[in-house]
Design an enzyme around this catalytic site. Structure first.
Site, short mmCIF file in Angstrom:
data_model
loop_
_atom_site.label_atom_id
_atom_site.label_comp_id
_atom_site.label_asym_id
_atom_site.label_seq_id
_atom_site.Cartn_x
_atom_site.Cartn_y
_atom_site.Cartn_z
N GLU A 143 -15.86 3.41 -11.68
CA GLU A 143 -15.43 2.89 -12.77
C GLU A 143 -16.35 2.82 -14.18
OE1 GLU A 143 -13.85 2.01 -10.09
OE2 GLU A 143 -11.80 1.74 -10.36
N TYR A 145 -19.39 1.54 -14.20
CA TYR A 145 -20.36 0.50 -14.32
C TYR A 145 -21.85 1.05 -13.85
CZ TYR A 145 -15.94 -2.64 -14.33
OH TYR A 145 -14.94 -3.16 -14.62
N ARG A 193 -18.29 1.61 -2.91
CA ARG A 193 -16.95 1.96 -3.79
C ARG A 193 -17.65 3.22 -4.51
NH1 ARG A 193 -11.62 0.74 -4.97
NH2 ARG A 193 -10.99 1.34 -7.15
N HIS A 231 -13.99 3.29 -17.02
CA HIS A 231 -12.98 2.65 -18.10
C HIS A 231 -12.78 3.14 -19.21
CE1 HIS A 231 -12.06 -0.52 -14.74
NE2 HIS A 231 -13.11 -1.06 -14.93
N CYS A 313 4.74 -4.01 -6.98
CA CYS A 313 4.13 -4.01 -8.20
C CYS A 313 4.73 -2.79 -8.85
CB CYS A 313 2.44 -3.83 -7.78
SG CYS A 313 1.64 -3.35 -9.25
N GLN A 318 1.44 -5.79 -17.48
CA GLN A 318 1.54 -6.81 -18.53
C GLN A 318 0.96 -8.18 -18.17
OE1 GLN A 318 5.66 -4.73 -19.46
NE2 GLN A 318 5.56 -6.71 -20.33
#
Ligand code: NAP
Ligand code: SF4
Length: 651
Positions: A143, A145, A193, A231, A313, A318
């Site tokens: 992601e 990081y 991960r 991200h 889901c 939101q």
């Protein structure tokens, strides 16, 4: 259950809250829970006050969490997440100089000694975690990081041993894994991960990721979990516009490279998709994060063969990600208890069953009816349309929002199984409500579209958003939209968007420029050139604020990108003068304009629908208003379901 940031740490009694939150998921039979990310050092936190685990003094707090999970038969590992250049703190650090486009802070470059001490920070946090009763740790390497920043050329231009070559860039993650393994010994679980596809220029190729995965295994990982995209990627990865299970090639690429089990994640929200990943050998395990906010009992319901009762889901983001991005805590649109387990009562059977009439079968009415019936009340639901759902039926027709159908399916199944008496296609009459001898009457009659006072508003070319979203033909090419709230944007997308992009992998990849073979660096290719748009759409608003300001942070950019690519024009600060045969007459400042259009679609907000309310009051009844019928402003399904659920449980 995959790791998910909840911001529970920002509330009072944070560890009690986490214990309640995770233990409920353990009781729901999630096989293994990965906690939200904890930084190993102050410069690695996500934001000021963000979760960090770097001191033995914190062990007692974490024990509260691990004990609660274990008492419910679950297992939990701590995710160690160093946010690197994404840390929203002035002291943030990175492998090389350069700011991320999603952070206002410029990172300091770690020198070689600091890199070594960061590796030690990971090892120490892992040791603390196991000391606090965690069953192991997950090292967050995806992601975008810190660890991911070391692996990619775009962010690693170092000349020491932690950069300079493919091997050099991978040294940091491998050293972290080796250090953590050495500190923990063999028994505790060590998950890594990996970024299975970076989705940014200058990221790794699929072949490089496969090679790296093999080295991760050799360095001592027990499991590899897969993450998709940085991200800051300009390609959506988990929103509802992303087709379900679309990242399977990236997962398979990792799986083929290693002997240890591989975990799939991202846009896997149904048992069917999860099963498919495992049955086809694409992955060995499936990780769900948001789906376990929506329903803590996903696994239990699958085991019991009642998957149709899963509160699925719908990937709307939101109440979870959008809340996090606006510095609130995560909850869930379809399950308002998520993250509020301490103060939100669990369903308790009532001592005195009441006869309850619910008028209106939209989100608020259905949520109220389900919760009241679960408490043992005798509920009758009236819905004027032949089908339940209200505004959900409009939402699910918008490209990229088909998941709303799952919300409807959940409510329909629960209402039927709970024995709620349904009167569909029937507007409740005063007589029915009087003669029904109901103890409580709940009006969830929703909203009606606002009709703005514009000269010519009843001209034949004027349509309401309901007309459009329920399929009334929009025959002309030129369309003006009055109002640019969530519904104005939805209507624009409905008029120019392509539903296939959120349902079909090839359409999605070609539209967003994903190289599904991942041969190119980062798995990005040029976004496909679109055919000419089906229509010319022009959006208008009176206020001068930027368009789409109030759209969800995690999805608004996707919608705005799509509309820009379809050449949808957006004009702010307008005054509407008239609608006539010529088109829409408006002014910007003092300057008059006329836009020749075939249709003008009204998306000017809503007003509460309370017709029945006044009538009931005059007959001495005291109905309760909920959802849009109570207050139409800023109404969305999050508020409607939240309020209705709380009221039904408090009654
Ligand atoms: P909204 O967000 O309140 O927007 C209404 C729009 O109409 C505004 O752009 C407003 O802009 C305009 N307007 C208001 N009064 C007007 C008038 N008298 N004449 C002309 N224009 C007028 O309402 P909505 O779009 O109907 O959405 C309803 C709710 O559903 C909102 O809470 C929204 O957040 C939610 N929703 C969310 C999503 C989502 O993706 N998250 C999608 C759909 C709906 P000006 O006053 O500047 O003209
Ligand atoms: Fe899923 Fe929406 Fe709930 Fe988030 S708020 S968990 S995306 S249903």
């Amino acid at each position: 259950m995959g790791a998910m940031h909840t911001r529970l740490e920002t509330l009072d009694r944070p560890y009690e809250r986490m214990a309640a939150f995770y233990s409920e998921r353990a009781a729901g039979e999630a096989g293994l829970i990965v906690s939200g990310g904890f930084a190993p050092s102050p410069e690695g936190v996500m934001e000021p006050g963000g979760p960090i685990f770097n001191s033995a003094k914190q062990i007692a707090d974490h024990r509260m969490v691990t004990r609660a999970v274990h008492e419910h038969g679950g297992r939990i590992v701590l995710q160690i997440l160093h946010a690197g250049q994404y840390a929203r703190v002035p002291s943030c650090v990175a492998p090389s100089a350069g700011m991320s486009r999603i952070n206002a802070f410029s990172p300091q470059v770690l020198d070689t000694v600091q890199v070594r001490s960061t590796i030690e920070d990971f090892a120490r946090t892992a040791e603390l975690a196991v000391g606090a009763g965690y069953d192991g740790v997950e090292i967050m390497g995806s992601e975008g990081y810190l660890i991911n920043e070391f692996t990619a050329e775009r962010t690693n231009r170092r000349v020491d041993e932690f950069g300079g070559s493919f091997e050099g860039r991978l040294l940091f993650p491998l050293e972290v894994i080796r250090a953590v393994r050495a500190r923990l010994g063999r028994a505790p679980l060590l998950i890594y991960r990996i970024s299975a596809i970076d989705l940014v220029e200058g990221g790794m190729t699929g072949d490089e990721i496969a090679t790296f995965a093999g080295w991760v295994e050799a360095a001592g990982a027990d499991l590899i979990s897969t993450g998709m995209g940085w991200h800051e990627a300009a390609i959506p990865t988990i929103a509802a516009t992303v087709p379900r299970g679309v990242w399977r090639d990236a997962v398979r690429n990792v799986k083929r490279a290693v002997g240890i089990p591989v975990v799939a994640s991202n846009r896997i929200n149904t048992p069917h998709d999860a099963e498919d990943f495992v049955a086809t050998g694409t992955a060995d395990l499936v990780s769900m994060a948001r789906p376990l906010l929506a329903d803590p009992e996903v696994a239990r319901k699958i085991r019991l063969g009642i998957s149709d009762e899963i509160n699925t889901c719908i990937a709307c983001n939101q109440a979870c990600l959008d809340a996090i991005f606006t510095r609130r805590t995560a909850s869930c649109m379809v399950n308002p208890r998520a993250g509020h387990e301490l103060e939100f009562p669990k369903i308790k059977l009532t001592h005195r069953a009441k006869r309850i009439a619910v008028v209106g079968g939209g989100p608020a009415g259905m949520a109220y009816a389900v919760n009241a019936a679960e408490r043992g009340h005798d509920v009758t639901l009236f819905e004027g349309e032949r089908q339940l759902g209200g505004q959900i039926n409009l939402a699910k027709s918008v490209p990229g929002k088909a998941e709303f159908a799952e919300m409807l399916r959940y409510f329909e199944v629960r209402l039927r199984k709970l024995g709620v008496i349904l009167h569909l296609g029937e507007f409740a009459t005063l007589t029915q409500l009087l003669e029904g001898r109901f103890d409580n009457i709940v009006l969830a009659t929703g909203v009606i579209p606002r009709i703005p006072a514009i000269r010519g508003i009843d001209h034949g070319k004027v349509l309401s958003y309901r007309d459009v979203l329920t399929g009334k033909e929009v025959a002309g090419q030129q369309v003006a939209i009055i109002g640019a709230g969530g519904i104005g944007f939805d209507v624009a997308e409905f008029l120019v968007g392509d539903p296939a992009q959120s349902l079909d992998a090839d359409s999605f990849f070609s539209y967003w420029g994903v190289d599904r073979t991942n041969r190119r660096k980062g798995g990005v290719s040029a976004a496909a050139i679109r055919k000419a748009s089906r229509r010319s759409v022009h959006m208008f608003q009176r206020s001068a604020e930027p368009f789409g300001q109030r759209l969800g942070k995690s999805t608004g950019w996707i919608l705005k990108t799509k509309l820009r690519r379809e050449n949808v024009t957006m004009t702010a600060g307008v005054t509407y003068d008239a609608i006539d045969d010529e088109g829409l007459h408006y002014r910007v400042g003092d300057e008059p304009h006329v836009l020749q259009v075939d249709h003008v679609v009204l998306c000017a907000g809503q007003e509460s629908n309370r017709g029945l309310y006044a009538e009931l009051l005059t007959h001495g009844l005291r109905p309760q208003l909920i959802g849009g019928a109570a207050a139409a402003g800023e109404l969305d399904a999050v508020r409607a379901i939240d309020e209705a659920t709380r009221m039904a449980l408090a009654m």
